[in-house]
Design a protein around this motif. Structure first.
Motif, short mmCIF file in Angstrom:
data_model
loop_
_atom_site.label_atom_id
_atom_site.label_comp_id
_atom_site.label_asym_id
_atom_site.label_seq_id
_atom_site.Cartn_x
_atom_site.Cartn_y
_atom_site.Cartn_z
N ASN A 182 0.73 -1.22 0.04
CA ASN A 182 -0.09 0.22 -0.04
C ASN A 182 1.02 1.23 0.13
O ASN A 182 0.51 2.45 0.48
N ILE A 183 1.95 1.21 -0.39
CA ILE A 183 3.01 2.54 -0.50
C ILE A 183 2.37 3.64 -1.27
O ILE A 183 1.55 3.54 -2.15
N LEU A 184 2.63 4.65 -0.59
CA LEU A 184 1.88 5.97 -1.08
C LEU A 184 2.61 6.54 -2.06
O LEU A 184 2.28 7.54 -2.57
N PHE A 185 3.60 6.22 -2.69
CA PHE A 185 4.63 6.75 -3.65
C PHE A 185 5.24 5.96 -4.69
O PHE A 185 5.58 4.87 -4.16
N LYS A 186 5.56 6.46 -5.79
CA LYS A 186 6.39 5.78 -6.69
C LYS A 186 7.86 5.81 -6.52
O LYS A 186 8.43 4.81 -6.26
N ASP A 187 8.37 7.10 -6.62
CA ASP A 187 9.86 7.23 -6.20
C ASP A 187 9.79 8.33 -5.23
O ASP A 187 9.00 9.29 -5.26
N LEU A 188 10.89 8.43 -4.47
CA LEU A 188 11.03 9.62 -3.49
C LEU A 188 12.40 10.45 -4.00
O LEU A 188 13.50 9.79 -4.33
N TYR A 189 12.04 11.64 -3.83
CA TYR A 189 13.12 12.63 -4.10
C TYR A 189 13.56 13.74 -3.17
O TYR A 189 12.27 13.99 -2.38
N PHE A 190 14.60 14.05 -2.97
CA PHE A 190 14.97 15.10 -1.95
C PHE A 190 15.28 16.20 -2.96
O PHE A 190 16.10 16.16 -3.95
N LEU A 191 14.75 17.44 -2.44
CA LEU A 191 15.09 18.78 -3.01
C LEU A 191 16.26 19.35 -2.06
O LEU A 191 15.62 19.58 -0.82
N LEU A 192 17.19 20.10 -2.35
CA LEU A 192 18.33 20.73 -1.45
C LEU A 192 18.41 22.08 -2.22
O LEU A 192 18.70 22.15 -3.33
N LYS A 193 17.94 23.15 -1.37
CA LYS A 193 18.30 24.49 -2.07
C LYS A 193 19.78 24.72 -2.26
O LYS A 193 20.44 24.69 -1.23
N VAL A 194 20.14 25.22 -3.38
CA VAL A 194 21.45 25.41 -3.65
C VAL A 194 21.60 26.85 -3.81
O VAL A 194 22.68 27.61 -4.09
N ASP A 195 20.52 27.54 -4.45
CA ASP A 195 20.68 28.99 -5.00
C ASP A 195 19.02 29.45 -4.41
O ASP A 195 18.26 28.85 -3.90
N ASN A 196 18.84 30.85 -4.65
CA ASN A 196 17.64 31.49 -4.33
C ASN A 196 16.46 31.02 -5.03
O ASN A 196 15.55 30.74 -4.67
N ASP A 197 16.82 30.68 -6.37
CA ASP A 197 15.70 29.89 -7.07
C ASP A 197 16.01 28.74 -7.91
O ASP A 197 15.38 28.10 -8.78
N LYS A 198 17.00 27.87 -7.15
CA LYS A 198 17.32 26.72 -7.80
C LYS A 198 17.55 25.68 -6.52
O LYS A 198 18.16 25.92 -5.45
N TYR A 199 17.01 24.30 -6.82
CA TYR A 199 17.06 23.40 -5.99
C TYR A 199 17.90 22.12 -6.86
O TYR A 199 17.46 21.87 -7.95
N LEU A 200 18.45 21.37 -6.05
CA LEU A 200 19.21 20.11 -6.51
C LEU A 200 18.21 18.93 -5.97
O LEU A 200 17.48 18.77 -4.97
N LYS A 201 17.84 18.11 -7.44
CA LYS A 201 16.74 17.01 -7.14
C LYS A 201 17.50 15.73 -7.15
O LYS A 201 17.98 15.52 -8.13
N VAL A 202 17.50 14.92 -5.92
CA VAL A 202 18.05 13.74 -5.70
C VAL A 202 17.11 12.53 -5.67
O VAL A 202 16.42 12.68 -4.80
N LYS A 203 17.04 11.69 -6.31
CA LYS A 203 16.38 10.36 -6.28
C LYS A 203 17.12 9.56 -5.08
O LYS A 203 18.20 9.16 -5.19
N VAL A 204 16.14 9.15 -4.14
CA VAL A 204 16.70 8.46 -3.15
C VAL A 204 16.00 7.20 -2.87
O VAL A 204 14.91 7.27 -3.43
N LYS A 205 16.80 6.15 -2.53
CA LYS A 205 16.03 5.01 -2.03
C LYS A 205 15.10 5.08 -0.58
O LYS A 205 15.65 5.83 0.13
#
Length: 158
Positions: free
Chosen positions: A129-152
């Motif tokens: 019954n998992i609620l999501f397909k893939d999990l991503y972390f977003l890490l702010k690197v600039d005022n309007d830019k985020y790093l998107k990392v797919k995690v297990k």
């Protein structure tokens, strides 16, 4: 009577099958916050690339650090392993996944989750019954830019 019951059973079966077949789990996104009140973020960096994220319970982590500092000052410190480790969630970057940058205005269209959701759902590796397909972390690197990392998913239940 039996024919009606049989038809209802078939209709119920088909309805449940079709409704489950059309369930699509979206990707889940969590915005990491280096100053979050509930956790301390410790990314592992190898060759200038993030490979692992550790989220420690802030209260337990800070209490452990205070005890270590106190014992070092008093001269009673022997080994870090003698102190209780704080609760943690560990997430590894999915091997071979592409690290991307996204703009802050694109975040509104994502399926964002909060920290409580992450604690309750991210470790359920084999949950049907998992609620999501893939999990991503977003890490702010600039005022309007985020790093998107797919995690297990983490294997540690919080």
């Amino acid at each position: 009577m039996n024919v009606i019951r049989f038809k209802l059973t078939i209709i119920t079966f088909l309805f449940s099958f079709l409704s489950n077949a059309q369930t699509i789990n979206d990707d889940a996104f969590y915005i990491l916050d280096k100053k979050h009140k509930d956790y301390i973020l410790k990314p592992n960096v190898i060759n200038n690339k993030t490979s692992k994220f550790r989220l420690y319970n802030r209260t337990e982590y800070e209490n452990r650090e205070k005890k270590i500092l106190r014992d070092k000052k008093e001269g009673t410190f022997y080994n870090y392993q003698l102190y209780k480790r704080p609760k943690e969630l560990i997430f590894r970057k999915v091997y071979g996944s592409k690290i991307e940058y996204i703009k802050s205005y694109d975040i509104n269209s994502l399926n964002l989750v909060d920290y409580k959701w992450l604690q309750n759902n991210s470790w359920k590796e084999h949950n049907p019954n998992i609620l999501f397909k893939d999990l991503y972390f977003l890490l702010k690197v600039d005022n309007d830019k985020y790093l998107k990392v797919k995690v297990k998913r983490t294997v540690i239940a919080y």
